[in-house]
Scaffold this active site. Structure first.
Site, PDB file in Angstrom:
ATOM      1  N   GLU A 238      -3.482   7.653  -3.793  1.00 58.18           N
ATOM      2  CA  GLU A 238      -3.303   6.326  -3.208  1.00 58.18           C
ATOM      3  C   GLU A 238      -3.120   5.259  -4.286  1.00 58.18           C
ATOM      4  O   GLU A 238      -3.816   5.282  -5.295  1.00 58.18           O
ATOM      5  CB  GLU A 238      -4.558   6.025  -2.393  1.00 58.18           C
TER       6      GLU A 238
ATOM      7  N   TYR B 191       0.863  -1.175   0.000  1.00 57.72           N
ATOM      8  CA  TYR B 191       0.000   0.000   0.000  1.00 57.72           C
ATOM      9  C   TYR B 191       0.899   1.224   0.000  1.00 57.72           C
ATOM     10  O   TYR B 191       1.902   1.274   0.725  1.00 57.72           O
ATOM     11  CB  TYR B 191      -0.898   0.019   1.258  1.00 57.72           C
TER      12      TYR B 191
END
Lengths: 378, 297
Positions: free
Chosen positions: A189, A101
């Site tokens: 993101e 991530y």
């Protein structure tokens, strides 16, 4: 303002982040054509402004163009957390060796931007942060100097990335931060960022939200806005400069000031009702603004009473009352209206309102209770 | 005594010739605030409510020695106005402007800290010391001098609470709006520290709302450093997650920043948390009685 995955991916790619490509389809036929062009395995992904797409069945693997067609058929029209899927992204499948991530957002506590990374990719990062905080790596960014290369490398090493892959990871991290700054994002993101079996970095997803206050710097983003994703009345409200959020209750609220508008919703709940909306009409509460607000609130068929809560302040209460009376002449309102008016010349204002047949009171609690009673009686 | 502004405050208004700037300058002067000058590039030689207008903050500082700046400049130029104020030595800058991009405020915040100035706001109503000085856009007449310090992220909700206090015969030492944006110059903790140190303040009202964790930090600070009674109210108990409620900073994101969390944190720190603005005066009265202080002086 939220962007779709395919829109964010284009912005990431423009900064040099390796993304997965693909194309957008709005019919199963288009999805089939794209899959045939791509050859091999593809992933069909719902394009909606919502997380949890995978769990909701909004992401499917397809081995053949026919399977891609079937997947698109299943996903298009699906409802994911209240969002209807109208487009799918058809992208080449990837051979995933390792998932990460990587995100950039604002740390409100420190008033600084922060890079957040984790060795757990492709899962809900908030859940990881809650349950396994030790799996999250964070780096605060100097507001005046930006992200340093050593910071990006340090995150990579902290995630246990092999030495020969750290430089590539650091480049992507800096590019993501640069995109975040350049586009005035509130969130950028990649989840997951993957290392492929061949050892290449690849952004398999892309997510971005843009600061509404900065849209004046990005006129091109207007074209990226997906009006299908927004509640129609919220779009109308934005265009008339009113803050409006649609809720599920039956008491329409019209208030001046955001904090007071929230407190008014809370008061409705406290007195046994459910607010139908948040609405901040702005400072002055002029006839034009109130008429706009009436139109927004009455567009909701569930609304059974309207509660107007105006704290007069510098704007005089009698002027506000006149505005409300004028607005009623312009917009037909059939449900009961309860008005709470306080501040300068409130008494004169209440007299005017009472004369025009409205229920007027000076206390916010009384007004909320009255609105709930009126809604239940209606 | 009071906090932030008093009778010695000398105000410079940036954006003084604009619609908002000129209107509120007049309002402030009518309240008795000492507005010594204003700035609008190209406005030299004009006056607003008898205050002389200058082209630059530097000229205004040299001629009129202000010690507080208030900014009514539109959002895209407001960050520059804040830099101009602090770089010319203004120790306190109050930014009323709403709608400044977060990306601009992050470096502004860092710079203001670096030069040692204090920024109040942006997106705030300013501050008032009743009977002494109003440096903001709040209606002055609802305030009365007294022992209660008020600090809030919201404008009209503060007026609501101040009005309720005044009607109940409870005056205020100062009322401070810290602003509804995600990045603001002065936090609850900063203002709580000022009220704790202020001999004119006997009790504090703190009005928070959903979003961020400033209230949680305030709760920790209250527990450790605040001896005066604190009454709290949090707006947005019915706000849904993921939606911005008017203020740029009022959003529950990733399940955190809820009213319930903030109320629990404040209660655990000994704050008397009330469920409606109208309950604030009663709670303050009880708090002041408990510490043996009169409600008005």
């Amino acid at each position: 303002m939220n962007l779709h995955e395919y829109q964010a991916a284009e912005l990431f790619a423009a900064q040099g982040i390796p993304t997965n490509g693909g194309a957008v389809a709005s019919t199963p036929g288009e999805a089939e054509v794209i899959a045939r062009g791509a050859g091999g395995v593809v992933v069909v992904k719902a394009q909606v402004h919502s997380g949890g797409r995978g769990k909701a069945g909004g992401v499917k693997l397809a081995r053949t163009p026919q399977e891609a067609r079937a997947a698109a058929e299943a996903i298009l029209g699906l409802e994911i957390r209240g969002h209807i899927v109208r487009k799918v992204l058809v992208a080449p499948g990837a051979d995933i060796a390792q998932e990460f991530y990587l995100g950039v957002s604002l740390d409100r506590t420190r008033r600084q931007n922060v890079v957040i990374a984790s060795g757990e990719g492709g899962v809900d990062i908030e859940e990881v942060a809650r349950e396994r905080p030790e799996r999250i790596v964070r780096a605060l960014v100097d507001p005046l100097l930006g992200i340093h290369p050593w910071q990006a490398r340090q995150i990579g090493f902290a995630l246990g990335i092999a030495f020969d892959k750290v430089a590539g990871f650091a480049t992507i991290t800096r590019a993501l931060y640069d995109t975040y700054i350049a586009e005035d994002a509130t969130l950028a993101e990649i989840n997951p960022l993957v290392l492929t079996g061949a050892g290449d970095w690849l952004a398999l997803d892309a997510k971005m939200s843009i600061d509404d206050n900065a849209l004046f710097r990005h006129p091109d983003f207007e074209a990226l806005r997906d009006l299908d994703e927004e509640v129609a009345t919220e779009v109308d409200a934005r265009q008339s400069g009113i803050s409006f959020v649609k809720l599920d209750g039956d008491i329409g609220c019209i208030v001046n000031g955001a904090g007071l508008a929230m407190a008014t919703m809370d008061a409705v709940k406290l007195h046994g009702g459910e607010p139908a909306n948040f609405l901040d009409v702005g400072g002055g509460a002029s006839a034009d603004q109130v008429a706009q607000a009436f139109a927004l609130v009455t567009a909701d068929p569930h609304v059974r009473a309207i509660l107007i809560n105006i704290f007069g302040g510098i704007t005089r209460g009698d002027v506000v009352a006149q505005g409300i009376a004028e607005a009623r002449e312009r917009v037909a309102v059939t449900v009961p209206i309860v008005v709470r008016l306080s501040g300068t010349n409130a008494a004169e204002g209440q007299k005017l309102l009472a004369a025009s047949g409205l229920i007027a009171t000076e206390s916010m609690d009384d007004a909320a209770a009255e609105a709930v009673r009126a809604a239940h009686a209606a | 005594m009071s906090i932030l502004v008093d009778r010695d405050t000398r105000v410079i208004v940036q954006g003084i010739t604009g619609r908002e700037g000129s209107f509120h300058t007049t309002q402030m002067v009518e309240y008795g605030t000492n507005v010594v000058s204003g700035v609008t590039p190209g406005g030299r030689g004009k006056t607003v409510a008898e205050a002389p207008v200058f082209d630059t903050v530097a000229d205004a500082v040299a001629a009129t020695e202000p010690n507080v700046a208030i900014i009514f400049v539109p959002a895209r130029f407001a960050p520059d106005a804040i830099y101009e104020a602090v770089d010319n030595g203004l120790p306190l800058v109050i930014c009323i402007t709403e709608g400044i991009p977060v990306a601009d405020m992050v470096p502004v915040y860092a710079h203001v800290k670096q030069v040692g100035a204090r920024l109040l706001g942006p997106n705030c109503p300013g501050t008032i010391t009743p009977g002494a000085a109003k440096v903001g856009i709040m209606p002055g007449f609802i305030h009365t001098p007294g022992p209660v310090g008020v600090v809030s992220r919201s404008g009209t909700l503060t007026y609501e609470v101040v009005d309720a206090l005044s009607r109940a015969g409870i005056g205020q030492s100062s009322a401070v709006g810290i602003g509804g944006d995600p990045v603001i110059g002065t936090s609850f903790v900063d203002v709580l520290a000022l009220f704790e140190a202020d001999p004119a303040t006997d009790a504090i009202v703190m009005i928070g709302e959903i979003g961020g964790d400033d209230e949680e930090h305030a709760a920790r600070f209250i527990e450790e450093h605040v001896t005066k009674p604190v009454v709290g109210f949090i707006a947005g108990q019915t706000a849904p997650p993921g939606k911005r409620m008017g203020h740029a900073g009022a959003i529950i994101s990733g399940g955190s920043g809820t009213a319930a969390e903030k109320m629990a944190a404040l209660e655990a720190a000994g704050v008397r948390v009330v469920d409606r603005p109208s309950a604030v005066p009663g709670a303050i009265q009880a708090a002041l009685l408990a510490v043996g202080q009169p409600v008005s002086r």
